[in-house]
Scaffold this active site. Structure first.
Site, PDB file in Angstrom:
ATOM      1  N   GLY A  63       0.626  -1.261  -0.079  1.00  0.00           N
ATOM      2  CA  GLY A  63      -0.103   0.098   0.093  1.00  0.00           C
ATOM      3  C   GLY A  63       0.663   1.167   0.135  1.00  0.00           C
ATOM      4  N   SER A 100       0.021   7.176  14.531  1.00  0.00           N
ATOM      5  CA  SER A 100      -0.271   8.554  14.540  1.00  0.00           C
ATOM      6  C   SER A 100       0.652   9.709  13.819  1.00  0.00           C
ATOM      7  CB  SER A 100      -0.892   8.844  15.818  1.00  0.00           C
ATOM      8  OG  SER A 100      -1.259  10.399  15.906  1.00  0.00           O
ATOM      9  N   GLY A 101       0.371  10.815  13.420  1.00  0.00           N
ATOM     10  CA  GLY A 101       1.165  11.597  13.082  1.00  0.00           C
ATOM     11  C   GLY A 101       1.457  12.290  11.755  1.00  0.00           C
ATOM     12  N   LYS A 128      -5.455   3.851  19.545  1.00  0.00           N
ATOM     13  CA  LYS A 128      -5.482   4.760  18.312  1.00  0.00           C
ATOM     14  C   LYS A 128      -6.673   5.284  18.453  1.00  0.00           C
ATOM     15  CE  LYS A 128      -3.787   7.288  15.017  1.00  0.00           C
ATOM     16  NZ  LYS A 128      -4.837   7.501  13.970  1.00  0.00           N
ATOM     17  N   HIS A 135      -7.095   7.732  20.775  1.00  0.00           N
ATOM     18  CA  HIS A 135      -6.001   8.775  20.589  1.00  0.00           C
ATOM     19  C   HIS A 135      -6.957   9.764  19.878  1.00  0.00           C
ATOM     20  CE1 HIS A 135      -3.705  11.009  17.559  1.00  0.00           C
ATOM     21  NE2 HIS A 135      -2.672  10.790  18.548  1.00  0.00           N
ATOM     22  N   ASN A 136      -7.721   9.319  18.671  1.00  0.00           N
ATOM     23  CA  ASN A 136      -8.341  10.055  17.729  1.00  0.00           C
ATOM     24  C   ASN A 136      -9.597  10.463  18.444  1.00  0.00           C
ATOM     25  OD1 ASN A 136      -6.471   9.105  16.099  1.00  0.00           O
ATOM     26  ND2 ASN A 136      -7.804   9.024  14.295  1.00  0.00           N
ATOM     27  N   GLU A 185      -8.126  13.688  20.114  1.00  0.00           N
ATOM     28  CA  GLU A 185      -7.920  14.630  19.053  1.00  0.00           C
ATOM     29  C   GLU A 185      -9.161  15.583  18.709  1.00  0.00           C
ATOM     30  OE1 GLU A 185      -5.723  12.892  15.680  1.00  0.00           O
ATOM     31  OE2 GLU A 185      -7.205  13.554  14.482  1.00  0.00           O
ATOM     32  N   ARG A 213     -38.012   5.036  37.543  1.00  0.00           N
ATOM     33  CA  ARG A 213     -37.617   3.667  36.937  1.00  0.00           C
ATOM     34  C   ARG A 213     -38.501   2.702  37.926  1.00  0.00           C
ATOM     35  NH1 ARG A 213     -33.096   1.330  37.601  1.00  0.00           N
ATOM     36  NH2 ARG A 213     -33.173   0.062  35.745  1.00  0.00           N
ATOM     37  N   HIS A 227     -38.585  -1.420  38.628  1.00  0.00           N
ATOM     38  CA  HIS A 227     -37.060  -1.744  38.554  1.00  0.00           C
ATOM     39  C   HIS A 227     -36.228  -1.654  39.913  1.00  0.00           C
ATOM     40  CE1 HIS A 227     -37.230  -1.638  34.365  1.00  0.00           C
ATOM     41  NE2 HIS A 227     -37.843  -0.435  34.245  1.00  0.00           N
TER      42      HIS A 227
HETATM   43  C1  6PG Z   1      -3.125  10.875  13.325  1.00  0.00           C
HETATM   44  C2  6PG Z   1      -4.435  11.082  12.935  1.00  0.00           C
HETATM   45  C3  6PG Z   1      -5.017  10.520  11.546  1.00  0.00           C
HETATM   46  C4  6PG Z   1      -6.182  11.196  10.983  1.00  0.00           C
HETATM   47  C5  6PG Z   1      -7.320  10.970  10.958  1.00  0.00           C
HETATM   48  C6  6PG Z   1      -8.322  12.041  11.339  1.00  0.00           C
HETATM   49  O1  6PG Z   1      -3.293  10.498  14.344  1.00  0.00           O
HETATM   50  O2  6PG Z   1      -2.268  11.014  12.474  1.00  0.00           O
HETATM   51  O3  6PG Z   1      -5.554  10.777  13.829  1.00  0.00           O
HETATM   52  O4  6PG Z   1      -5.120   9.255  11.879  1.00  0.00           O
HETATM   53  O5  6PG Z   1      -5.774  12.587  10.518  1.00  0.00           O
HETATM   54  O6  6PG Z   1      -7.679  10.444   9.724  1.00  0.00           O
HETATM   55  O7  6PG Z   1      -9.319  11.843  10.713  1.00  0.00           O
HETATM   56  P1  6PG Z   1     -10.740  12.701  10.598  1.00  0.00           P
HETATM   57  O8  6PG Z   1     -10.476  13.816  11.129  1.00  0.00           O
HETATM   58  O9  6PG Z   1     -10.945  12.889   9.229  1.00  0.00           O
HETATM   59  O10 6PG Z   1     -11.634  11.742  11.289  1.00  0.00           O
END
Ligand code: 6PG
Length: 477
Positions: A15, A135-136, A189, A192-193, A196, A450, A456
């Site tokens: 890939g 990530s990065g 991960k 992490h997102n 983010e 409830r 309940h």
């Molecule tokens: C990372 C980012 C990477 C990415 C995602 C975010 O850690 O490098 O999180 O995985 O930028 O694709 O994606 P979206 O904002 O499109 O959901």
């Protein structure tokens, strides 16, 4: 190009899109010979042709058979193909060519449930399987990402040294670690997102307060972010926000932020975090708010109709009602809550799957390379090392910070509410803080309701035991 094939490569990668290509060059640059393959071979050709001096470490292959044959046994093959079906298809194509000793590593943004499934299938026979979160972005892939690995220990023993070598370094320590079995790496991960998303959303919210509430221009806002990047909020996301706000559109000369359409995209990992939190019954309200905000942002025509119907919110607030210091402190408080929720989610998933996940190590490998890298992660790794099971808000360092900053968070959220400036993630963070500092919540009312409509049962505050009922039969509604 390789014609007759000798097994010379230490690792293979399938890939050659931007992320895959950059990761392959990173591996080559770190001295490992690597076989590369892409479904469409012209991409392989152009990748090889543009690799410069690193080409000598690359073994490009036109067929999957040649690719496999070019890798030393036991083979390690990294997949950098789009998450989802493409991964299953690639595994299916590889399986007949590989032996049980070989290892397939999915380095895409996979849903960790898929990784668990693929891991379980690999344990039934065929090559071993490992899922790693990388990530990065493009730059990280090329020069050092943060790598979150999950899978069998022997897989880490086989490829850990390569992953550590290509990862980002924090004061010399590699930002790559084995975090547990099966989908543990992809779960981390995903979280992490999610973090983010929340981190980005909260920054966007204070940007909104500065733009619409205080009437600051992009340059002024850029300067504020730049100043914050020198302090406790020092992070990649604040740094790029400073740069994004400070950049002009070359075509019109206007600030880029005035040109960029305000509808946010998403590939889904933040949403997965919110779904996972709901399924595991663990609060991740700041992350959920961030996902919902992206969804609302995408409904531009509805928002236009809303503005036509209700008029714009008052928005403008008196200039000295809130200072840059208040906004900075609000972000600090929001950020602590967001990480408390994220680590709480990881802890809960680890319990559910019986994964022995090293939480301090997770904070450590997020200190460099990844999108959420920040100075605060260093303090988080220390706090988690003291007690990984404790809510991060209660760690002495962070509880002291919250004591200093939650007043500012409250002020920003209150001003937002009074002036029609949406601050959903900051509000969610504040509500979480307020609920988690309240011994006597309002859920007694929920339990009463409830029990009233569904018998309940509830527990009593004055006696032990469960399954008590109220005298509701006496009431009629
Ligand atoms: C990372 C980012 C990477 C990415 C995602 C975010 O850690 O490098 O999180 O995985 O930028 O694709 O994606 P979206 O904002 O499109 O959901």
């Amino acid at each position: 190009m390789a014609g007759t094939v000798t097994a010379a490569a230490e690792v293979g990668l399938i890939g050659l899109g931007t992320m895959g290509g950059n990761l392959a060059l990173n591996i080559a640059e770190n001295g490992f010979s690597i076989a590369v393959y892409n479904r469409t071979s012209d991409k392989t050709d152009s990748f090889y042709a543009n690799a410069g001096a690193l080409a000598e470490k690359l073994i490009p292959a036109k067929t999957l058979e040649d690719f496999v044959a070019a890798i030393k046994t036991p083979r390690a093959i990294i997949l950098m193909v789009p998450a989802g079906e493409a991964v299953d298809e690639q595994i299916a194509a590889l399986r007949p060519l590989l032996s049980d000793d070989d290892l397939i590593i999915d380095a895409g943004n996979a849903n960790y449930h898929d990784t668990n499934r693929r891991d379980a299938a690999s344990k039934e026979g065929g090559p071993r399987f490992m899922g790693i979160g990388v990530s990065g972005g493009e730059e990280g892939a090329r020069f050092g990402p943060s790598i979150m690995a999950g899978g069998p220990k022997d897989a880490w023993t086989q490829v850990g040294h390569i992953l550590e070598a290509i990862s980002a370094k924090h004061e010399g320590a590699p930002c790559a670690a084995h975090l547990g079995d099966a989908g543990a790496g992809h779960l981390v991960k995903t979280v992490h997102n999610g973090i983010e998303y929340a981190d980005m959303q909260m920054i966007a919210e204070v940007y909104g307060v500065m733009r619409d509430g205080l009437g600051l221009g992009s340059d002024e806002i850029s300067k504020v972010f730049g100043d914050w990047n020198e302090g406790i909020l020092q992070s990649y996301l604040i740094e790029i926000s400073h740069k994004v706000a400070g950049t002009a559109d070359p075509e019109t000369g206007r600030p880029m932020l005035d040109i960029i359409l305000d509808t946010a995209g998403q590939k889904g990992t933040g949403r997965w975090t919110a779904i996972e939190a709901l399924m595991l019954g663990t609060p991740a309200s700041a992350i959920e708010a961030a996902v919902a905000s992206r969804n609302m942002s995408a409904r531009l025509s509805e928002r236009k109709s809303g503005q036509a119907e209700f008029g714009p919110a008052p928005a403008r607030i008196v200039a000295d009602a809130v200072s840059a210091k208040d906004l900075e402190a609000a972000l600090v408080a929001g950020k602590i809550v967001c990480y408390a929720q994220g680590f709480g989610l990881i802890l809960e998933a680890a319990k559910q799957y019986g994964w022995d996940m090293p939480l301090p190590e997770i904070a450590k490998i997020w200190r460099q390379g990844c999108i959420i890298r920040s100075a605060m992660l260093n303090d988080m790794s220390k706090a988690l090392a003291e007690d990984p099971a404790r809510n991060l808000m209660l760690a002495p360092f962070f509880s002291a910070k919250l004591k200093e900053t939650h007043g500012a968070l409250r002020k920003v959220v209150a001003l937002g509410a009074l002036n029609g400036l949406p601050v959903p993630a900051l509000s969610a963070a504040l509500s979480y803080f307020d609920i988690m500092r309240t011994e006597r919540s309002t859920a007694n009312m929920l339990q009463g309701q409830r029990d009233f409509f569904g018998a309940h049962g509830f527990e009593r505050t004055d006696k032990d035991g469960k399954g008590y009922h109220g005298p509701w039969a006496m009431n009629t509604v």
